[in-house]
Design a protein around this motif. Structure first.
Motif, PDB file in Angstrom:
ATOM      1  N   VAL A   1      -6.268   4.064  -3.576  1.00  0.00           N
ATOM      2  CA  VAL A   1      -7.668   3.675  -3.475  1.00  0.00           C
ATOM      3  C   VAL A   1      -7.776   2.198  -3.850  1.00  0.00           C
ATOM      4  CG1 VAL A   1      -8.495   5.990  -3.989  1.00  0.00           C
ATOM      5  CG2 VAL A   1      -8.210   4.347  -5.852  1.00  0.00           C
ATOM      6  N   TYR A   2      -8.903   1.581  -3.457  1.00  0.00           N
ATOM      7  CA  TYR A   2      -9.127   0.164  -3.731  1.00  0.00           C
ATOM      8  C   TYR A   2     -10.185   0.014  -4.814  1.00  0.00           C
ATOM      9  CZ  TYR A   2      -6.427  -0.761   0.468  1.00  0.00           C
ATOM     10  OH  TYR A   2      -5.417  -0.830   1.398  1.00  0.00           O
TER      11      TYR A   2
ATOM     12  N   GLU B   1       0.594   5.822   0.193  1.00  0.00           N
ATOM     13  CA  GLU B   1      -0.225   6.971   0.579  1.00  0.00           C
ATOM     14  C   GLU B   1      -1.115   7.395  -0.593  1.00  0.00           C
ATOM     15  OE1 GLU B   1      -1.652   9.665   3.315  1.00  0.00           O
ATOM     16  OE2 GLU B   1      -0.072   8.173   3.667  1.00  0.00           O
ATOM     17  N   GLY B   2      -2.398   7.608  -0.304  1.00  0.00           N
ATOM     18  CA  GLY B   2      -3.324   8.081  -1.328  1.00  0.00           C
ATOM     19  C   GLY B   2      -3.894   6.991  -2.213  1.00  0.00           C
TER      20      GLY B   2
ATOM     21  N   ALA C   1     -13.067   2.688  -3.959  1.00  0.00           N
ATOM     22  CA  ALA C   1     -13.469   2.939  -2.575  1.00  0.00           C
ATOM     23  C   ALA C   1     -12.256   3.135  -1.677  1.00  0.00           C
ATOM     24  CB  ALA C   1     -14.320   1.775  -2.076  1.00  0.00           C
ATOM     25  N   LYS C   2     -12.540   3.508  -0.430  1.00  0.00           N
ATOM     26  CA  LYS C   2     -11.475   3.762   0.542  1.00  0.00           C
ATOM     27  C   LYS C   2     -10.904   2.473   1.117  1.00  0.00           C
ATOM     28  CE  LYS C   2     -13.364   8.261   1.918  1.00  0.00           C
ATOM     29  NZ  LYS C   2     -13.927   9.070   3.033  1.00  0.00           N
ATOM     30  N   THR C   3     -11.706   1.407   1.124  1.00  0.00           N
ATOM     31  CA  THR C   3     -11.246   0.115   1.630  1.00  0.00           C
ATOM     32  C   THR C   3     -11.730  -0.989   0.693  1.00  0.00           C
ATOM     33  OG1 THR C   3     -13.203  -0.386   2.957  1.00  0.00           O
ATOM     34  CG2 THR C   3     -11.476   0.962   4.000  1.00  0.00           C
TER      35      THR C   3
ATOM     36  N   ASP D   1     -15.430  -1.752   1.432  1.00  0.00           N
ATOM     37  CA  ASP D   1     -16.342  -0.776   0.823  1.00  0.00           C
ATOM     38  C   ASP D   1     -16.503  -1.059  -0.673  1.00  0.00           C
ATOM     39  OD1 ASP D   1     -16.643   0.556   3.253  1.00  0.00           O
ATOM     40  OD2 ASP D   1     -14.994   1.952   2.831  1.00  0.00           O
TER      41      ASP D   1
ATOM     42  N   GLY E   1     -17.891   5.256   1.914  1.00  0.00           N
ATOM     43  CA  GLY E   1     -16.593   4.714   1.556  1.00  0.00           C
ATOM     44  C   GLY E   1     -16.395   4.537   0.074  1.00  0.00           C
TER      45      GLY E   1
ATOM     46  N   LYS F   1       0.843  -1.192   0.000  1.00  0.00           N
ATOM     47  CA  LYS F   1       0.000   0.000   0.000  1.00  0.00           C
ATOM     48  C   LYS F   1       0.879   1.243   0.000  1.00  0.00           C
ATOM     49  CE  LYS F   1      -2.049  -1.349   3.693  1.00  0.00           C
ATOM     50  NZ  LYS F   1      -2.987  -1.457   4.859  1.00  0.00           N
TER      51      LYS F   1
ATOM     52  N   ILE G   1     -16.026   5.816  -3.521  1.00  0.00           N
ATOM     53  CA  ILE G   1     -15.558   7.084  -4.074  1.00  0.00           C
ATOM     54  C   ILE G   1     -16.172   7.365  -5.435  1.00  0.00           C
ATOM     55  CG2 ILE G   1     -13.509   8.344  -4.865  1.00  0.00           C
ATOM     56  CD1 ILE G   1     -11.899   6.629  -2.843  1.00  0.00           C
TER      57      ILE G   1
ATOM     58  N   LYS H   1      -4.630   7.819 -10.347  1.00  0.00           N
ATOM     59  CA  LYS H   1      -4.322   7.677  -8.924  1.00  0.00           C
ATOM     60  C   LYS H   1      -3.716   6.298  -8.686  1.00  0.00           C
ATOM     61  CE  LYS H   1      -8.087  10.546  -7.036  1.00  0.00           C
ATOM     62  NZ  LYS H   1      -9.303  10.528  -6.158  1.00  0.00           N
TER      63      LYS H   1
END
Length: 742
Positions: A225-226, A222-223, A288-290, A293, A252, A220, A254, A437
């Motif tokens: 997304v999943y 920084e920044g 999503a954030k996770t 999610d 969650g 993983k 996006i 991203k």
């Protein structure tokens, strides 16, 4: 056999003295210290190693750092390959550290995990690399002392002269860096090995058991997304439209986007290599954030899919394979003599058909990959068995130069052939290219089982001619869904042992994606052929073991260069397995089955001991004899041998998988049975000791396991099984239960 003096290829050897910390950089893979009190060097992130696919770095403090270029999927190459270099480099294995290298096609070839070939192909080059590094260091020490290099000795990274003076590798590394690479180096004789042939634990074991990040799922930034991808629910369908309203309302989540256009364009250009299982259909991606999610959002998508014609089912495949076997649309891969004439003149003709289902790969770690696409570069990280093909296809997919791609390999939580196919890499890259991203694409277990790549469903028809008590003709026909990857291997046993011999293949092209599954093309063939040989021996009224030995005797001295197996080595493993297993001497109620098989350049014989408990078969023990040449790491070898056997038994006994209207009949382990702990047989392994070059071990013991069990089941029940999985042959077990109950 070891070669005392061997010319060194400069293409496989790289050195430089331009590292910030100074020292010698030698192309290949490993990370070791020369003295027991030497700690690992400075943070590896500070070393400029990304320009190299694999290398040894010897620092001034005496530390040696070696990076491993090949993907590690649990087959142990990250331990065994460094052992080979460390042996010739003459350093202490207790002080060896190993670091995974990155994809680097400029400085390394065959960065692949597949076919059980890593050690076989790397054997000579790995030894050359270690021996050449050692010779350069010895030459530097000789120059400092003003003596001839032949007067010096080396042990565990310490160079000693006749006066008893010593220098460590670190003491002379800068002088060595200025020397020419020697044209010839002397390799050790097997009798002098100190590391090769000793039990060494997995170099990653401490990180594995303490949960440190090693796998793709661990990566993983920084920044990041999943992403979860909604793919067509049935093979042959295409996306028509979708409604993401409910998905976007989930906390969650996006965004929801569609991908697939780039893949479709690539398919239309016919720019997809053999490892690419790209879908031409659109796919819906939830960002999503996770991961959780993303999975929840995917379930909330309302999608409409077009139907293909037909949406294939198991019955449909069965009809197609039968039609192929009965038809004439075969490709002949080998033809010796005239099998039709042999059948016409035979006293007896034996013909049998064997069937196998599709099988999923069921990797413990689901498919996943990280991608970050920018204008400057494409950063890819994750578990893939074919990193070079993945990078090339991503470049084609996104219309970029492959030089823009930096691909890092992680350890894999299972591969078994599934991660030869980079569809999950391409999805991650296309998603990141769309959103610009960093993104991690993660599949669920259901995704892996229902939208994956499968072992093809296959039927084999084997026919033999018997004349005057001798085997005079042998024909093997394969009918497979999409073909069995490489087709049959026509030059394996009994090729060369039968005067009239023919191998034919045919396939039905399906929408269902199929490909390599552990020990491709032999994982089911070994069961079919070896079951047939047992039945053939019964028909000929000869001993089963003697039939195989006599046929192998006919191959000795052959001038047919197409023959890939060694009759002498095969006879040796057969005789050893008979002896070690107590063949024919087991107590009443224990039934034995025998198999001898060659694949992935390795000769194997197995004997399965089966008992009947509560009317059902239980495999109690397997005796296995393996000739794989020089064994690098016996402990790792045993792990591969035992794992292959347990895997082979589990899938042949229980692996049931098919399709209904284009969808898999099982999508998770509630309906798909793997072999369980209680099903695992004891494995007693014997390794043939010789000084021949090493061959594969990740796959060769799996194919014979099913055949050994099938032959033991015949001994137990008096009936043969012609279809996998064995446990579903209810009439067989019902008859046995009735017999037991009296």
């Amino acid at each position: 056999m070891s070669t005392p003096s061997i010319p060194f290829s400069r293409r496989n050897f790289l050195r430089t003295s331009s590292l910030a910390s100074g020292g010698l950089l030698i192309g290949f893979n490993l990370f070791t210290a020369c003295k027991s009190d030497v700690k690992p060097p400075v943070d590896l992130a500070d070393l400029n190693y990304n320009d190299f696919n694999a290398f040894i770095k010897i620092a001034k403090n005496g530390a040696v750092t070696i990076f491993s270029p090949n993907p590690e999927i649990g087959q142990g190459v990250k331990t065994a390959m460094p052992m080979i270099i460390a042996e010739e480099l003459d350093v202490a294995w207790d002080n060896v550290y190993v670091q995974q290298g990155v994809l680097d096609t400029k400085n390394y070839t065959r960065q692949i995990a597949g076919g059980s070939q890593s050690i076989r192909f790397g054997w000579d080059a790995l030894r050359q690399t270690g021996a050449t590094a050692k010779q350069m260091l010895v030459n530097a020490a000789a120059a400092r002392w003003g003596v001839d290099a032949s007067e010096l000795s080396v042990s565990e990274g310490i160079i000693t002269n006749k006066a008893g003076e010593t220098l460590s590798y670190g003491d002379v590394v800068e002088e060595a860096a200025a020397l020419e690479v020697p044209e010839n180096v002397t390799l050790k004789e097997p009798k002098d090995y100190k590391i090769i042939g000793t039990d060494q634990r997995n170099v990653d074991i401490d990180k594995i058991i303490t949960g440190q990040p090693l796998y793709g799922m661990d990566y993983k930034v920084e920044g990041m997304v999943y992403a979860a991808v909604l793919r067509p629910p049935a093979f042959g369908q295409e996306l028509v439209s979708f409604d993401a309203t409910e998905a976007k309302a989930i906390p969650g989540v996006i965004d929801v986007i569609q991908i697939g256009d780039k893949a479709k364009a690539l398919l239309e250009k016919d720019k997809v290599n053999w490892t690419a299982q790209l879908s031409g259909s659109g796919k819906v991606v939830v960002l999503a954030k996770t991961t959780w999610d993303a999975f929840k959002g995917k379930k909330a998508i309302k999608a409409t899919w077009s139907d293909a014609t037909p949406l294939e089912s198991t019955e449909f495949h069965d009809e197609k394979l039968n039609a192929l076997l009965d038809g004439k649309d075969f490709v002949t891969m080998r033809k010796d003599g005239d099998v039709n004439k042999a059948f016409a003149q035979a006293d007896k003709v034996l013909e049998r058909t064997y069937e196998s289902p599709f099988l999923p790969h069921n990797c413990m770690e689901p498919m996943n990959f990280f991608a970050h696409v920018t204008d400057e570069k494409i950063h890819l990280v994750g578990p893939v068995q074919t990193p070079e093909d993945a990078a090339n296809t991503v470049a084609e997919l996104l219309g970029r130069d492959v030089a823009d791609i930096h691909l890092e390999m992680t350890r894999m939580g299972g591969g078994f052939g599934r991660r030869l196919y980079g569809d999950f890499v391409y999805e991650a890259a296309e998603i990141s290219d769309a959103i610009r991203k960093p993104v991690k694409m993660v599949s669920s277990r259901e995704d892996d089982m229902s939208t994956g790549v499968y072992r093809p469903s296959i039927k084999y028809r084997i026919k033999a001619a018997i004349k005057d008590g001798q085997l005079t003709g042998y024909q093997l026909k394969e009918a497979a869904i999409n073909g069995n990857m490489y087709g049959l291997i026509p030059n394996f046993f009994p090729a060369g042992a039968v005067e009239n011999y023919q191998v034919d293949v045919a396939n039905y092209k399906s929408n269902i994606t199929t490909g390599a599954w552990r020990a491709p093309y032999t994982n089911f063939l070994a069961y079919a052929e070896q079951s047939f040989f047992d039945e053939l021996a019964e028909e000929m009224e000869v001993d089963k073991i003697k039939l195989r030995l006599d046929l192998l005797e006919k191959v000795k001295g052959t001038t047919d260069e197409r023959i890939e197996y060694s009759p002498e080595r095969m006879q040796k493993v057969i005789k050893m397995a008979v002896d070690k297993s107590g063949w024919g001497k087991q107590p009443q109620g224990t039934y034995q089955g025998f198999v001898a098989y060659y694949c992935h350049n390795t000769h194997v014989a197995e004997v399965a001991d089966v008992v009947i408990e509560k009317g059902l078969p239980v495999v109690k023990k397997v005796t296995c004899v393996v000739d794989c040449g020089i064994v690098i790491n016996p402990l790792g070898a045993l792990n591969q041998i035992e794992g292959g056997i347990v895997d082979g038994i589990g899938h042949s006994m229980y692996g049931s998988f098919g399709f209904e209207n284009g969808q898999p009949t099982a999508k998770n382990f509630d309906k798909y049975r793997l072999g369980r702990m209680k099903d695992a047989a004891a494995v007693e392994t014997y390794l043939v000791q010789n000084e021949l070059s090493p061959t594969g071990l990740g796959e060769p013991t799996l194919p014979p396991a099913g055949g050994a069990v099938a032959n033991a089941l015949k001994a137990a029940t008096g009936k043969r099984v012609y279809k996998q999985p064995f446990i579903e042959q209810e009439e067989l077990w019902q008859a046995k239960q009735e017999e037991i109950l009296g």
